[in-house]
Design an enzyme around this catalytic site. Structure first.
Site, short mmCIF file in Angstrom:
data_model
loop_
_atom_site.label_atom_id
_atom_site.label_comp_id
_atom_site.label_asym_id
_atom_site.label_seq_id
_atom_site.Cartn_x
_atom_site.Cartn_y
_atom_site.Cartn_z
CG HIS A 59 -0.54 2.24 -9.30
ND1 HIS A 59 -0.72 1.83 -8.00
CD2 HIS A 59 -1.61 3.04 -9.59
CE1 HIS A 59 -1.84 2.36 -7.52
NE2 HIS A 59 -2.39 3.11 -8.46
CG ASP A 110 -2.12 0.86 1.08
OD1 ASP A 110 -2.34 1.39 -0.02
OD2 ASP A 110 -2.85 1.02 2.08
CG LEU A 134 9.46 -16.62 -3.51
CD1 LEU A 134 9.71 -16.47 -2.02
CD2 LEU A 134 9.46 -15.25 -4.16
#
Ligand code: IPE
Ligand code: IPE
Ligand code: MG
Length: 245
Positions: free
Chosen positions: A37, A20, A131
């Site tokens: 973004h 955020d 991962l």
């Protein structure tokens, strides 16, 4: 604090991030929100590499919530194009890494070119053994739980399972995150201290870490701080530690 080092024997298996603060990061620099973004998207790869180096097995990222459709159209349109642009630019890097990318969330509302990209990323990384990067896109926990309940209801209706067979394991298998372990550590950036409909089932026993740092500024050092904080917690899972008995 700065002298404390990470205990490599106590690394969380699954970390979940609520990324955020992209908009505020841009605003502080008098830039359009979309540039926040863009910067935020690049940061996911950097933090994933760092998480992988620390031995974390799964990293979930909240990229677009079921509520984010309520944002202005031009911002939503931009967010729908971010993974596509990223993939075009970094396809080879993604293919040659050992990171396995999966997407969690609804697939019936995203634009078709995004869906195609999502499926291609999943396909070209499906054999990767490093991962697991779980990108939550058009994701919301309420939607996920209702979706699971509906799937089970249909299975009962079709006589494939009985109501009594439904237990936590079976319910979990019907969530978008079906094969992932529970979340050990939930990190939210930007100073907000709420969950915003994220992984409600999966965080049942997660440790929470909130930081005022905005997501585009969240770097390897910040991740290390979060892990060190996690390592200072006593996880009881409702029981007692040996020394507490
Ligand atoms: C998080 O950043 C990314 C998404 C929700 C897509 P925000 O866009 O929420 O940034 P702030 O909270 O407005 O600063
Ligand atoms: C949560 O952030 C969703 C994502 C990070 C994708 P928001 O910025 O949408 O959350 P609220 O609205 O502040 O709770
Ligand atoms: Mg926000």
């Amino acid at each position: 604090m700065s002298n404390i080092v990470i205990d490599m024997n106590n690394i969380p298996k699954h970390i979940a991030l609520i990324l955020d603060g992209n908009g505020r990061w841009a605003k502080k620099r008098m830039l359009p929100r979309n540039l926040g973004h863009r910067k935020g998207a690049f940061n996911i790869a950097d933090i994933a590499k760092e998480a992988s180096a620390l031995g974390i097995k799964v990293m979930s990222c909240y990229c677009f919530s079921t509520e984010n459709w309520n944002r202005p159209k031009q911002e939503v349109d931009y967010l729908m194009q971010v993974p596509i642009k990223y993939f075009k630019r970094y396809k080879e890097k993604i293919e040659n890494s050992d990171i396995k990318v999966i997407f969690s969330g609804r697939r019936d509302r995203v634009p078709s070119n995004l869906l195609t990209t999502m499926e291609e990323i999943e396909k070209i990384t499906s054999n990767h053994e490093g991962l697991i990067l779980n990108l939550c896109f058009d994701y919301g926990s309420h939607d996920e739980i209702i979706n699971a309940a509906k799937k089970l209801a249909i299975a009962v209706k079709n006589g494939e399972i009985s109501v009594d067979q439904i237990d936590e394991k079976m319910f979990e298998k019907n969530l978008y995150t079906k094969d992932l372990p529970p979340v050990d550590l939930l990190i939210r950036t930007s100073g907000e201290e709420r969950i915003s409909n994220y992984l409600l089932w999966q965080i049942a026993y997660a440790e929470f870490y909130f930081t005022p740092v905005l997501w585009p500024d969240f770097d390897a050092k910040e991740l290390e701080k979060a892990i060190i904080s996690y390592q200072g917690r006593t996880r009881r899972f409702g029981g007692l530690k040996e020394e507490e008995k």
